[in-house]
Write a protein that holds these residues in place. Structure first.
Motif, PDB file in Angstrom:
ATOM      1  N   PRO A  44       0.822  -1.217   0.000  1.00 23.59           N
ATOM      2  CA  PRO A  44       0.000   0.000   0.000  1.00 23.59           C
ATOM      3  C   PRO A  44       0.858   1.269   0.000  1.00 23.59           C
ATOM      4  N   GLU A  45       0.336   2.320  -0.640  1.00 25.22           N
ATOM      5  CA  GLU A  45       1.081   3.589  -0.685  1.00 25.22           C
ATOM      6  C   GLU A  45       1.356   4.141   0.689  1.00 25.22           C
ATOM      7  N   ALA A  46       0.457   3.879   1.615  1.00 28.35           N
ATOM      8  CA  ALA A  46       0.600   4.413   2.974  1.00 28.35           C
ATOM      9  C   ALA A  46       1.570   3.591   3.817  1.00 28.35           C
ATOM     10  N   GLU A  51       8.093  -1.360   6.128  1.00 27.96           N
ATOM     11  CA  GLU A  51       7.215  -2.373   5.525  1.00 27.96           C
ATOM     12  C   GLU A  51       7.620  -2.630   4.079  1.00 27.96           C
ATOM     13  N   ARG A  52       7.976  -1.580   3.382  1.00 29.34           N
ATOM     14  CA  ARG A  52       8.426  -1.741   1.999  1.00 29.34           C
ATOM     15  C   ARG A  52       9.738  -2.530   1.939  1.00 29.34           C
ATOM     16  N   ALA A  53      10.643  -2.245   2.860  1.00 28.04           N
ATOM     17  CA  ALA A  53      11.938  -2.938   2.888  1.00 28.04           C
ATOM     18  C   ALA A  53      11.751  -4.429   3.148  1.00 28.04           C
ATOM     19  N   VAL A  54      10.846  -4.776   4.043  1.00 25.80           N
ATOM     20  CA  VAL A  54      10.591  -6.192   4.337  1.00 25.80           C
ATOM     21  C   VAL A  54      10.001  -6.883   3.118  1.00 25.80           C
TER      22      VAL A  54
END
Length: 145
Positions: A44-46, A51-54
């Protein structure tokens, strides 16, 4: 000097005592494939950077891990890498960190080296700080005579 390993052979990486992974080389093709992984694209953009790295690390590991040693199931029986097992491995914080340090960050060292210059004081990379003390009041202009 940049040295090129033209063999592109997989390498073993030690993540913890008795735990090691055989990983594909971190190539452009592998990074591009990982960026377009559905698990990465649907974050999700938010979502936070963490979270993106994981999500990215798990997607990369699913593609990169060829074999491993020192990893077993709940009964201690050795298991082969599978997408689910690779994700479970990276859910263990010290192993996630070791994967990031021994594999991902080493592959990105060139990216860091090219970004070693100071940021521009204005424009899209604004970030350089002023070193002059701001004026306390506006300067008077000279009279025309």
């Amino acid at each position: 000097m940049l040295t090129l390993d033209l063999t592109n052979a997989p390498r073993w990486h030690d993540l913890a005592p008795g735990v090691r992974l055989q990983l594909r080389p971190l190539t452009t093709a592998l990074m591009v494939a990982t960026r377009s992984d559905p698990a990465v694209e649907t974050v999700p953009e938010a979502a936070s950077d963490e979270e993106r790295a994981v999500a990215f690390a798990k997607a990369l590991a699913r593609r990169a891990v060829l074999a491993w040693e020192g990893i077993g199931d709940a009964d201690g029986k050795p298991i082969d890498p599978s997408p689910e097992a690779v994700e479970a491995l990276l859910d263990i914080w010290p192993l996630f960190e070791a994967f990031q340090l021994t594999y991902v960050s080493r592959g990105l060292l060139l990216e860091q080296e090219k970004n070693a210059s100071a940021l521009s004081p204005n424009g899209p990379s604004a970030g350089a700080s002023d070193i002059a003390t701001p004026a306390k009041r506006r300067a008077k202009t000279a009279r025309r005579g």
